[in-house]
Enzyme design. Structure first.
Site, PDB file in Angstrom:
ATOM      1  N   TYR A   1      -2.511  -0.310  10.525  1.00 32.57           N
ATOM      2  CA  TYR A   1      -2.613  -0.845   9.157  1.00 32.57           C
ATOM      3  C   TYR A   1      -1.392  -0.409   8.341  1.00 32.57           C
ATOM      4  O   TYR A   1      -0.773  -1.223   7.644  1.00 32.57           O
ATOM      5  CB  TYR A   1      -3.906  -0.358   8.499  1.00 32.57           C
TER       6      TYR A   1
ATOM      7  N   SER B   1       0.847  -1.201   0.000  1.00 31.02           N
ATOM      8  CA  SER B   1       0.000   0.000   0.000  1.00 31.02           C
ATOM      9  C   SER B   1       0.876   1.243   0.000  1.00 31.02           C
ATOM     10  O   SER B   1       2.006   1.220   0.514  1.00 31.02           O
ATOM     11  CB  SER B   1      -0.876   0.014   1.255  1.00 31.02           C
TER      12      SER B   1
HETATM   13  N1  LIG Z   1      -8.805  -0.500  -0.950  1.00 31.86           N
HETATM   14  C1  LIG Z   1      -7.732   0.261  -0.785  1.00 31.86           C
HETATM   15  O1  LIG Z   1      -7.811   1.504  -0.706  1.00 31.86           O
HETATM   16  C2  LIG Z   1      -6.363  -0.381  -0.737  1.00 31.86           C
HETATM   17  C3  LIG Z   1      -5.241   0.431  -0.923  1.00 31.86           C
HETATM   18  C4  LIG Z   1      -3.983  -0.125  -0.880  1.00 31.86           C
HETATM   19  C5  LIG Z   1      -3.849  -1.480  -0.655  1.00 31.86           C
HETATM   20  N2  LIG Z   1      -4.941  -2.258  -0.445  1.00 31.86           N
HETATM   21  C6  LIG Z   1      -4.733  -3.677  -0.192  1.00 31.86           C
HETATM   22  O2  LIG Z   1      -5.293  -4.410  -1.257  1.00 31.86           O
HETATM   23  C7  LIG Z   1      -5.578  -5.747  -0.811  1.00 31.86           C
HETATM   24  C8  LIG Z   1      -6.976  -6.119  -1.246  1.00 31.86           C
HETATM   25  O3  LIG Z   1      -7.889  -5.255  -0.576  1.00 31.86           O
HETATM   26  P1  LIG Z   1      -9.228  -4.710  -1.222  1.00 31.86           P
HETATM   27  O4  LIG Z   1      -9.192  -3.243  -1.125  1.00 31.86           O
HETATM   28  O5  LIG Z   1      -9.471  -5.359  -2.533  1.00 31.86           O
HETATM   29  O6  LIG Z   1     -10.246  -5.192  -0.091  1.00 31.86           O
HETATM   30  P2  LIG Z   1     -11.531  -6.131  -0.093  1.00 31.86           P
HETATM   31  O7  LIG Z   1     -12.433  -5.783  -1.216  1.00 31.86           O
HETATM   32  O8  LIG Z   1     -12.039  -6.063   1.304  1.00 31.86           O
HETATM   33  O9  LIG Z   1     -10.930  -7.592  -0.387  1.00 31.86           O
HETATM   34  C9  LIG Z   1     -10.156  -8.274   0.548  1.00 31.86           C
HETATM   35  C10 LIG Z   1     -10.005  -9.721   0.072  1.00 31.86           C
HETATM   36  O10 LIG Z   1      -9.176 -10.440   0.998  1.00 31.86           O
HETATM   37  C11 LIG Z   1      -9.884 -11.600   1.455  1.00 31.86           C
HETATM   38  N3  LIG Z   1      -9.441 -11.877   2.819  1.00 31.86           N
HETATM   39  C12 LIG Z   1      -9.515 -11.065   3.896  1.00 31.86           C
HETATM   40  N4  LIG Z   1      -8.952 -11.671   4.969  1.00 31.86           N
HETATM   41  C13 LIG Z   1      -8.509 -12.882   4.555  1.00 31.86           C
HETATM   42  C14 LIG Z   1      -7.844 -13.960   5.177  1.00 31.86           C
HETATM   43  N5  LIG Z   1      -7.506 -13.928   6.479  1.00 31.86           N
HETATM   44  N6  LIG Z   1      -7.526 -15.044   4.434  1.00 31.86           N
HETATM   45  C15 LIG Z   1      -7.858 -15.102   3.120  1.00 31.86           C
HETATM   46  N7  LIG Z   1      -8.485 -14.110   2.470  1.00 31.86           N
HETATM   47  C16 LIG Z   1      -8.810 -13.010   3.179  1.00 31.86           C
HETATM   48  C17 LIG Z   1     -11.362 -11.224   1.304  1.00 31.86           C
HETATM   49  O11 LIG Z   1     -12.217 -12.326   1.139  1.00 31.86           O
HETATM   50  P3  LIG Z   1     -12.933 -13.089   2.380  1.00 31.86           P
HETATM   51  O12 LIG Z   1     -13.424 -12.019   3.318  1.00 31.86           O
HETATM   52  O13 LIG Z   1     -13.997 -13.905   1.758  1.00 31.86           O
HETATM   53  O14 LIG Z   1     -11.840 -13.913   2.951  1.00 31.86           O
HETATM   54  C18 LIG Z   1     -11.326 -10.447  -0.004  1.00 31.86           C
HETATM   55  O15 LIG Z   1     -11.282 -11.333  -1.109  1.00 31.86           O
HETATM   56  C19 LIG Z   1      -5.355  -5.730   0.696  1.00 31.86           C
HETATM   57  O16 LIG Z   1      -4.083  -6.268   0.995  1.00 31.86           O
HETATM   58  C20 LIG Z   1      -5.395  -4.249   1.033  1.00 31.86           C
HETATM   59  O17 LIG Z   1      -4.690  -3.942   2.209  1.00 31.86           O
HETATM   60  C21 LIG Z   1      -6.206  -1.743  -0.500  1.00 31.86           C
END
Ligand SMILES: NC(=O)c1ccc[n+]([C@@H]2O[C@H](COP(=O)([O-])OP(=O)(O)OC[C@H]3O[C@@H](n4cnc5c(N)ncnc54)[C@H](OP(=O)(O)O)[C@@H]3O)[C@@H](O)[C@H]2O)c1
Length: 233
Positions: free
Chosen positions: A152, A140
């Site tokens: 985080y 991130s």
């Molecule tokens: N959104 C942002 O602004 C942003 C910015 C920078 C980086 N990121 C990073 O991008 C990545 C994806 O996030 P996103 O924004 O796409 O969020 P999201 O829509 O909430 O998706 C998170 C995914 O991770 C899975 N997950 C969560 N905990 C888990 C676990 N313990 N084991 C296996 N799967 C798990 C969830 O599925 P289940 O709940 O079904 O397991 C879901 O598929 C993360 O690492 C996040 O920190 C996000």
């Protein structure tokens, strides 16, 4: 069948699902993991069913589950070429205790965001070694600058260190290592306090992933920072 095989943790929605769709469109077979079966199975069906995609429930903090998925992927598809350690969680925190989640909730955050990608790397690298494959991490932009009171962000600093340590260990193996550092992305993990901030679409991050993966084998794209225009840090 020689189509490359791409494993994604956290593939059920958000960035992971967007990467899965673009990887499938680019000809990859997919290994889709997360904690919830239904959306993973729906995505696998979208990609053409069992010959093109394997959907398996695996918590990234569960070593046995992760190694089982990798073994099954190699058995089903004969190879693993790309792995994206993407699963992550987000919790609002304050070390002064003025706001945010109670400390009891911090443990899962750290385990998912730090232990999870470390285990994902350890589970997939033996298979990637055989194909001179590619390991990517969703870090991130929060893993680069100071965010007051933000655990985080500290977990994403750890992902930055993890990607660098693994890249250093993999020198000479042919394995490539890429750290993605997205700014705010429009997914379920956005905190309410940032609801009106500029944001990327998950497809914007997926294009960056496919850019890194699509380079020729001698090109190792190590870091990509992609922020929405107008994001401050
Ligand atoms: N959104 C942002 O602004 C942003 C910015 C920078 C980086 N990121 C990073 O991008 C990545 C994806 O996030 P996103 O924004 O796409 O969020 P999201 O829509 O909430 O998706 C998170 C995914 O991770 C899975 N997950 C969560 N905990 C888990 C676990 N313990 N084991 C296996 N799967 C798990 C969830 O599925 P289940 O709940 O079904 O397991 C879901 O598929 C993360 O690492 C996040 O920190 C996000």
């Amino acid at each position: 069948m020689t189509d490359p095989v791409f494993l994604i943790t956290g593939a059920s929605r958000g960035i992971g699902a967007a990467v899965a769709r673009q990887a499938a469109a680019a000809g990859h077979r997919l290994v889709l993991t997360g904690r919830t079966a239904a959306p993973l199975e729906a995505l696998a069906d979208e990609f053409g069913g069992p010959s093109r995609a394997l959907a398996r429930v695996a918590d990234v903090t569960d070593w046995t589950a992760l190694t089982s998925v990798v073994a099954e992927a190699e058995e089903r598809f004969g190879r693993l070429d790309v792995a994206l350690a993407n699963a992550g969680a987000s919790v609002v925190t304050s070390f002064l205790g003025t706001t945010g989640a109670p400390p009891e909730e911090w443990r899962d955050l750290v385990l998912t965001n730090v232990y999870g990608p470390a285990l994902t790397a350890r589970a997939t690298l033996p298979a990637l070694l055989k194909t001179r494959g590619h390991l990517l991490f969703t870090g991130s932009a929060a893993g680069r600058g100071v965010r007051p009171g933000n655990l985080y962000a500290a977990t994403k600093w750890a992902v930055t260190g993890l990607a660098q340590a693994i890249r250093a260990e993999c020198v000479g193996t042919g394995i490539r290592v890429t750290l993605l550092q997205p700014g705010l992305v429009d997914t379920e993990s956005i905190p309410p306090s940032r609801a009106n901030d500029p944001r990327l679409h998950p497809d914007d991050v997926a294009r960056a992933v496919l850019y890194a993966v699509g380079q020729p084998p001698h090109v190792d794209v190590n870091e990509i920072i992609v922020r929405p225009a107008g994001q401050r840090n």
